[in-house]
Design a protein around this motif. Structure first.
Motif, short mmCIF file in Angstrom:
data_model
loop_
_atom_site.label_atom_id
_atom_site.label_comp_id
_atom_site.label_asym_id
_atom_site.label_seq_id
_atom_site.Cartn_x
_atom_site.Cartn_y
_atom_site.Cartn_z
N GLY A 185 0.79 -1.23 0.00
CA GLY A 185 0.00 0.00 0.00
C GLY A 185 0.82 1.28 0.00
N GLN A 186 2.17 1.14 -0.04
CA GLN A 186 3.02 2.33 -0.06
C GLN A 186 3.55 2.56 -1.47
OE1 GLN A 186 5.18 0.28 3.20
NE2 GLN A 186 5.61 2.35 3.91
N VAL A 187 3.77 3.82 -1.79
CA VAL A 187 4.21 4.19 -3.14
C VAL A 187 5.52 4.96 -3.05
CG1 VAL A 187 3.62 5.57 -5.17
CG2 VAL A 187 1.82 4.38 -3.93
N TRP A 188 6.45 4.65 -3.93
CA TRP A 188 7.73 5.38 -3.99
C TRP A 188 8.00 5.79 -5.43
CZ3 TRP A 188 7.20 0.65 -1.49
CH2 TRP A 188 7.43 0.62 -0.12
N ARG A 189 8.64 6.94 -5.58
CA ARG A 189 9.10 7.38 -6.91
C ARG A 189 10.57 7.77 -6.79
NH1 ARG A 189 5.44 7.88 -10.89
NH2 ARG A 189 3.33 7.97 -10.09
N TYR A 190 11.37 7.31 -7.72
CA TYR A 190 12.81 7.61 -7.65
C TYR A 190 13.33 8.15 -8.98
CZ TYR A 190 12.86 4.81 -3.40
OH TYR A 190 12.61 4.32 -2.15
N ASN A 191 14.21 9.12 -8.86
CA ASN A 191 15.00 9.63 -9.98
C ASN A 191 16.40 9.89 -9.43
OD1 ASN A 191 13.41 10.30 -12.51
ND2 ASN A 191 12.10 11.15 -10.90
N PHE A 192 17.39 9.14 -9.87
CA PHE A 192 18.77 9.46 -9.46
C PHE A 192 19.74 8.84 -10.45
CE2 PHE A 192 17.47 5.76 -6.82
CZ PHE A 192 18.42 4.82 -7.19
N GLN A 193 20.96 9.34 -10.40
CA GLN A 193 22.02 8.82 -11.27
C GLN A 193 23.24 8.55 -10.40
OE1 GLN A 193 22.49 12.00 -14.15
NE2 GLN A 193 21.21 10.88 -15.60
N VAL A 194 23.89 7.41 -10.64
CA VAL A 194 25.11 7.08 -9.90
C VAL A 194 26.22 6.83 -10.92
CG1 VAL A 194 26.10 5.70 -8.05
CG2 VAL A 194 23.60 5.85 -8.26
#
Ligand SMILES: Nc1ncnc2c1ncn2[C@@H]1O[C@H](COP(=O)(O)OP(=O)(O)OP(=O)(O)O)[C@@H](O)[C@H]1O
Length: 204
Positions: A13-22
């Protein structure tokens, strides 16, 4: 470069959004409260948890459609995934093609065991190791495998201060030397400051 674009995760029921660069040769630390979703992100990067949408690219090549065994990732889970019926040396060898490291890879494994103080346990079974020794064996195998993206879930949690310092410095050296990408979970701000170029705070 590991490029995570508009990655959308859904679990419990939890939502995550990610934007990253390594960039290659560098590390990113994931921090956040217990249950915030750090392990879930590592599982998604490793292919064990499907994303709702978004992209994961390594050096501009999409990898999000690949199953775990085909991803260019090497993962250390919190339970260390050692095989209990195999010795430390056999467990270390398992990380490599058909369980047979090349002479150069053996030399690197041996050198790492010396740095991280597990060389005298090579012929022991994992059940005869302490928690910290198990963690260091699993760490060496995960980091030295050929895959270029290294995913570590609380890799130093069972280590005392001295071992933690040595292990963290060794991981950073290896990531830089082999131009790999590191993503690791830690609850310690000092770990993130010493061994990561970036920090992502995981919240829902
Ligand atoms: N296999 C699973 N199936 C369903 N829900 C899960 C599963 N694993 C974790 N969760 C839920 O997903 C959410 C995020 O958990 P996750 O383990 O990613 O958090 P975390 O930040 O790594 O926590 P911790 O620091 O305690 O390891 C939590 O609500 C957890 O209960």
């Amino acid at each position: 470069m590991l490029d995570v674009k508009e990655l959308h995760l859904l679990r419990a029921g939890q939502v995550w959004r990610y934007n990253f660069q390594v960039p290659r040769g560098t590390g990113l630390a994931l921090m956040g409260q217990s249950g915030a979703g750090k392990t879930s992100l590592l599982e998604c990067l490793g292919g064990f948890l499907p994303a709702q949408s978004g992209q994961i690219l390594l050096d501009s090549v999409p990898i999000h459609g690949l199953p775990p065994e085909q991803r260019p990732t090497s993962t250390l889970f919190q339970d260390h995934n050692l095989f209990e019926h195999l010795t430390v040396a056999q467990n270390l060898a398992l990380g490599f093609q058909q369980g047979k490291p090349s002479p150069a890879q053996w030399a690197r494994l041996q050198a790492a065991c010396e740095v991280l103080d597990v060389v005298s346990y090579w012929s022991r079974l994992p059940s005869a190791l302490s928690g910290g020794q198990r963690q260091r064996v699993a760490l060496i195998r995960t980091v030295l495998r050929e895959q270029p993206v290294i995913l570590l879930d609380e890799p130093f949690s069972a280590l005392d201060d001295g071992s933690r310092e040595r292990a963290g410095a060794w991981v950073q050296d290896e990531i830089r030397r082999a131009r790999k990408v590191l993503v690791f979970v830690t609850h310690q701000q000092a770990d993130a400051e010493r061994w990561a170029e970036q920090v992502v705070e995981v919240t829902t």
